[in-house]
Motif scaffolding. Structure first.
Motif, PDB file in Angstrom:
ATOM      1  N   GLU A  21      45.032  45.058  48.348  1.00 48.23           N
ATOM      2  CA  GLU A  21      46.450  45.319  48.589  1.00 48.23           C
ATOM      3  C   GLU A  21      47.170  45.155  47.265  1.00 48.23           C
ATOM      4  O   GLU A  21      47.006  44.144  46.580  1.00 48.23           O
ATOM      5  N   ILE A  22      47.979  46.151  46.938  1.00 45.78           N
ATOM      6  CA  ILE A  22      48.783  46.102  45.726  1.00 45.78           C
ATOM      7  C   ILE A  22      50.222  45.842  46.166  1.00 45.78           C
ATOM      8  O   ILE A  22      50.790  46.634  46.909  1.00 45.78           O
ATOM      9  N   HIS A  23      50.774  44.725  45.715  1.00 44.03           N
ATOM     10  CA  HIS A  23      52.128  44.334  46.098  1.00 44.03           C
ATOM     11  C   HIS A  23      53.051  44.408  44.886  1.00 44.03           C
ATOM     12  O   HIS A  23      52.682  43.988  43.793  1.00 44.03           O
ATOM     13  N   GLN A  24      54.259  44.924  45.140  1.00 40.85           N
ATOM     14  CA  GLN A  24      55.315  44.885  44.129  1.00 40.85           C
ATOM     15  C   GLN A  24      56.644  44.895  44.883  1.00 40.85           C
ATOM     16  O   GLN A  24      56.918  45.838  45.638  1.00 40.85           O
ATOM     17  N   GLY A  25      57.422  43.835  44.693  1.00 41.44           N
ATOM     18  CA  GLY A  25      58.667  43.730  45.439  1.00 41.44           C
ATOM     19  C   GLY A  25      58.354  43.771  46.928  1.00 41.44           C
ATOM     20  O   GLY A  25      57.462  43.090  47.407  1.00 41.44           O
ATOM     21  N   GLY A  26      59.028  44.632  47.672  1.00 46.43           N
ATOM     22  CA  GLY A  26      58.786  44.768  49.098  1.00 46.43           C
ATOM     23  C   GLY A  26      57.764  45.840  49.447  1.00 46.43           C
ATOM     24  O   GLY A  26      57.503  46.094  50.618  1.00 46.43           O
ATOM     25  N   SER A  27      57.158  46.471  48.440  1.00 47.21           N
ATOM     26  CA  SER A  27      56.189  47.541  48.676  1.00 47.21           C
ATOM     27  C   SER A  27      54.767  47.000  48.690  1.00 47.21           C
ATOM     28  O   SER A  27      54.434  46.087  47.926  1.00 47.21           O
ATOM     29  N   VAL A  28      53.940  47.588  49.552  1.00 49.34           N
ATOM     30  CA  VAL A  28      52.520  47.242  49.627  1.00 49.34           C
ATOM     31  C   VAL A  28      51.736  48.542  49.757  1.00 49.34           C
ATOM     32  O   VAL A  28      52.057  49.393  50.585  1.00 49.34           O
ATOM     33  N   TRP A  29      50.712  48.691  48.930  1.00 45.16           N
ATOM     34  CA  TRP A  29      49.814  49.834  49.012  1.00 45.16           C
ATOM     35  C   TRP A  29      48.435  49.307  49.346  1.00 45.16           C
ATOM     36  O   TRP A  29      47.943  48.372  48.716  1.00 45.16           O
ATOM     37  N   HIS A  30      47.766  49.901  50.322  1.00 42.28           N
ATOM     38  CA  HIS A  30      46.417  49.513  50.733  1.00 42.28           C
ATOM     39  C   HIS A  30      45.438  50.478  50.063  1.00 42.28           C
ATOM     40  O   HIS A  30      45.401  51.657  50.401  1.00 42.28           O
ATOM     41  N   GLN A  31      44.678  49.957  49.129  1.00 43.63           N
ATOM     42  CA  GLN A  31      43.796  50.786  48.317  1.00 43.63           C
ATOM     43  C   GLN A  31      42.367  50.248  48.345  1.00 43.63           C
ATOM     44  O   GLN A  31      42.057  49.296  49.050  1.00 43.63           O
ATOM     45  N   ARG A  32      41.512  50.855  47.511  1.00 41.12           N
ATOM     46  CA  ARG A  32      40.124  50.424  47.357  1.00 41.12           C
ATOM     47  C   ARG A  32      39.896  50.038  45.902  1.00 41.12           C
ATOM     48  O   ARG A  32      40.337  50.729  44.981  1.00 41.12           O
TER      49      ARG A  32
END
Length: 123
Positions: A21-32
């Protein structure tokens, strides 16, 4: 040898496919995860990538039996559908799980220990 010309990696990297999971501020991206070292991480690139490049990220890697690794990083490059992050900080709670995870996947344990020693000196 690196798949990307011009890369000058100083740390042993391991190719490992894990959820991150890549977090920045209120954003989250689910990656590999693509690969990892004590100083850097590569992930696949999200379809929608609207991050602030100059702001820090928190990467949470599901490392299976080693638990979740939380690493703080800055984005270094975006190319060939992958994101490259430079790890800025590995806290003490994450050093041993990171070492254990990497030790299963790198071919040179002596180089890995040297990498961990460099990491300890940075703290």
């Amino acid at each position: 040898m690196s798949e990307f010309p011009g890369e000058r990696r100083q740390f042993s990297r391991a190719k490992i496919d894990l959820p991150v999971e890549i977090h920045q501020g209120g954003s989250v991206w689910h990656q590999r995860l693509i690969d990892i070292s004590v100083a850097g991480i590569s992930t696949d690139q999200p379809d929608v990538w609207d991050a602030q490049y100059n702001e820090p990220f928190t990467l949470i890697i599901d490392a299976g039996r080693y638990g979740a690794l939380e690493l703080h990083a800055y984005l270094q490059h975006v190319e060939a559908q992958r994101l490259g992050f430079a790890v800025q900080h590995v806290d003490r709670n994450n050093v041993e799980p990171l070492r254990s995870l990497l030790s299963e996947h790198v071919s040179d344990p002596v180089a890995l220990e040297a990498d961990i020693e460099k990491l300890d000196r940075q703290e």
